[in-house]
Design a protein around this motif. Structure first.
Motif, PDB file in Angstrom:
ATOM      1  N   GLU A  22       0.835  -1.205   0.000  1.00 35.65           N
ATOM      2  CA  GLU A  22       0.000   0.000   0.000  1.00 35.65           C
ATOM      3  C   GLU A  22       0.873   1.259   0.000  1.00 35.65           C
ATOM      4  O   GLU A  22       0.627   2.209  -0.738  1.00 35.65           O
ATOM      5  N   ASP A  24       2.807   1.488  -3.454  1.00 35.94           N
ATOM      6  CA  ASP A  24       1.941   1.871  -4.574  1.00 35.94           C
ATOM      7  C   ASP A  24       1.647   3.363  -4.613  1.00 35.94           C
ATOM      8  O   ASP A  24       1.324   3.898  -5.673  1.00 35.94           O
ATOM      9  N   ASP A  25       1.756   4.033  -3.479  1.00 39.78           N
ATOM     10  CA  ASP A  25       1.494   5.479  -3.420  1.00 39.78           C
ATOM     11  C   ASP A  25       2.734   6.339  -3.659  1.00 39.78           C
ATOM     12  O   ASP A  25       2.643   7.568  -3.674  1.00 39.78           O
ATOM     13  N   SER A  52       9.689   5.095  -6.049  1.00 44.78           N
ATOM     14  CA  SER A  52       9.435   3.657  -6.179  1.00 44.78           C
ATOM     15  C   SER A  52      10.580   2.967  -6.910  1.00 44.78           C
ATOM     16  O   SER A  52      10.934   1.832  -6.584  1.00 44.78           O
TER      17      SER A  52
END
Length: 122
Positions: free
Chosen positions: A17, A20-21, A27
């Protein structure tokens, strides 16, 4: 000759979670750090990984390198010696970052261990 020390990496829902943000730049840096963990396993050390003090578990942190990145990924080697990515966070300007993330990581890991214990009895 050194033995190849790769390991399997498992991600919790909480880690995914958070991941993914993240913006693409961050990332990508986290993905590179996780790849180093997969390749280095328990032998991965500084500057990419270090121990985390203040927990009842032997937690470690990945330090993604994107300049002087404040991003941290808390992980632990589970009883099967797999690297379990518990949760990530940004420690920028947060003086209580470690106490908060350690408490959250302990809860996530205890739930993980309880679920694995339940699976072994089925």
């Amino acid at each position: 000759m050194d033995e190849f020390k790769s390991c399997r990496v498992i991600c919790t829902d909480e880690f995914l979670e958070w991941y993914d943000d993240l913006p693409d730049k961050d990332s990508d840096a986290v993905t590179q750090a996780v790849t180093l963990l997969e390749l280095g396993g328990i032998a991965l050390g500084t500057p990419h990984s270090s121990s985390v003090s203040g927990s009842k578990f032997p937690f470690r942190e990945l330090r993604p390198k994107q300049g002087h990145s404040p991003l941290r990924v808390i992980y632990v080697f589970d009883p099967q010696r797999d690297a379990l990515l518990l949760i990530g966070g940004d420690k920028s300007g947060d003086k209580r970052f470690y106490p908060k993330i350690i408490a959250r990581s302990e809860a996530i890991y205890e739930q993980y261990l309880d679920e694995r214990q339940g699976e072994s009895h089925e």
